[in-house]
Design a protein around this motif. Structure first.
Motif, PDB file in Angstrom:
ATOM      1  N   VAL A  65      10.946   4.583  -1.043  1.00 12.85           N
ATOM      2  CA  VAL A  65      10.302   3.308  -1.804  1.00 12.85           C
ATOM      3  C   VAL A  65       9.139   3.032  -1.414  1.00 12.85           C
ATOM      4  O   VAL A  65       8.247   2.988  -2.267  1.00 12.85           O
ATOM      5  CB  VAL A  65      11.488   2.108  -1.781  1.00 12.85           C
ATOM      6  N   VAL A  66       8.831   2.646  -0.161  1.00 13.07           N
ATOM      7  CA  VAL A  66       7.670   2.115   0.324  1.00 13.07           C
ATOM      8  C   VAL A  66       6.698   3.026   0.513  1.00 13.07           C
ATOM      9  O   VAL A  66       5.535   2.909   0.082  1.00 13.07           O
ATOM     10  CB  VAL A  66       7.771   1.418   1.575  1.00 13.07           C
ATOM     11  N   SER A 119       2.308  -3.141   0.660  1.00 11.86           N
ATOM     12  CA  SER A 119       3.311  -2.840   1.487  1.00 11.86           C
ATOM     13  C   SER A 119       3.929  -4.189   2.044  1.00 11.86           C
ATOM     14  O   SER A 119       5.241  -4.050   2.421  1.00 11.86           O
ATOM     15  CB  SER A 119       2.769  -1.917   2.447  1.00 11.86           C
ATOM     16  N   THR A 167       4.538  -6.797   0.243  1.00 17.42           N
ATOM     17  CA  THR A 167       5.500  -7.658  -0.699  1.00 17.42           C
ATOM     18  C   THR A 167       6.830  -6.535  -0.741  1.00 17.42           C
ATOM     19  O   THR A 167       7.765  -7.159  -0.691  1.00 17.42           O
ATOM     20  CB  THR A 167       4.651  -7.474  -2.103  1.00 17.42           C
ATOM     21  N   LEU A 168       6.350  -5.204  -0.562  1.00 14.59           N
ATOM     22  CA  LEU A 168       7.710  -4.376  -0.525  1.00 14.59           C
ATOM     23  C   LEU A 168       8.494  -4.701   0.761  1.00 14.59           C
ATOM     24  O   LEU A 168       9.784  -4.181   0.685  1.00 14.59           O
ATOM     25  CB  LEU A 168       7.293  -3.050  -0.780  1.00 14.59           C
TER      26      LEU A 168
END
Length: 262
Positions: free
Chosen positions: A135-136, A221, A223-224
């Motif tokens: 995801v990231v 990144s 926020t993730l």
């Protein structure tokens, strides 16, 4: 010194010696297991490196590639990755050896509480690493590539890339341990479940500050990482409420049963 004192001292020395022997055996098994797992990891080290660099290589501009700025980097970097992967894959067995060494000294209710937390911590750490990779990394590397200034060729050094992603794997793995930390805080009585819920605003601010230190200096990144950390914090509060609802009654019952058995 009395005869009773001599026998007590011998008992203490014998117990300490038995614990040291047990610790040595557990450590030896852990090293052997890691060595066995490292054989296939080192054999497929180049394939592992190709897989771990895939999120970046898929997003590099056409004609761009990764580079090696050191003569030994093409060999040492995959070798280093193979050793790290061996520890990563052997972690469940390593933690089992730790559990087997500690468990005999715990009460029954402590074993009942600690074993699920140990298993959950392993699964959450792996989940955090998987979240970072799937995801990231794609979002973060796409952001970095798209913001490259005109006239600048993006060519990432393979050693620096490995250090960078290993740090993020470790950071996201630890971030996903928040539910375990929340439950332990409530279980030990350091913070009540009500206090954990009442300080959501401060926790959210602290999470974004921690995410800013653990991730690259970009809002994507950060926020993730921060959003899953906060959701896991809320999940930890819910889990603590469920697990500790009848904890005092169970502890008393277990201690009474332990005392009767002895």
């Amino acid at each position: 010194m009395t005869e009773g004192g001599d026998s007590q001292e011998k008992l203490v020395e014998g117990t300490l010696l038995s614990h040291l022997i047990e610790l040595r055996n557990r450590l030896l098994r852990s090293f052997i297991a890691t060595g066995i797992v490292s054989i296939p990891c080192l054999y497929f080290a180049n394939d592992l490196f190709a897989w771990i660099t895939l999120p970046l290589r898929q997003r590099l501009p056409e004609g761009a590639s990764m580079i090696a700025t050191s003569v030994v980097a093409p060999f040492m970097t995959p070798f280093k990755l193979g050793l790290m992967a061996a520890v990563f894959f052997a972690m469940p067995y390593l933690l089992y050896q730790l559990w087997a060494f500690v468990a005999p000294g715990l009460y029954r209710h402590e074993r009942r509480f600690a074993l699920p937390l140990l298993v959950s911590s392993v699964l959450l750490f792996y989940s955090g690493a998987a979240f970072a990779y799937f995801v990231v990394f794609p979002v973060m590397f796409q952001f970095f590539v798209s913001t490259t200034p005109a006239g600048v060729a993006m060519m990432t050094d393979m050693s620096q890339y490995l250090d960078f992603v290993m740090l993020l794997f470790f950071a996201f793995g630890l971030a996903f341990e928040i539910p375990i930390a929340t439950v332990l805080l409530a279980k030990t009585g350091l913070v009540s479940v009500e206090a954990l819920g009442a300080r959501r605003g401060m926790v959210l601010l602290g999470i974004f500050i921690v995410a800013a230190f653990l991730t690259p200096p970009d809002p994507v990144s950060q926020t993730l990482m921060a959003i899953p950390m906060y959701l896991l914090y809320e999940g930890g509060i819910l889990l603590a409420r469920l697990l500790l609802r009848n904890a005092p009654v169970r502890v008393v019952e277990d201690e009474e049963s332990d005392a009767q058995s002895t």
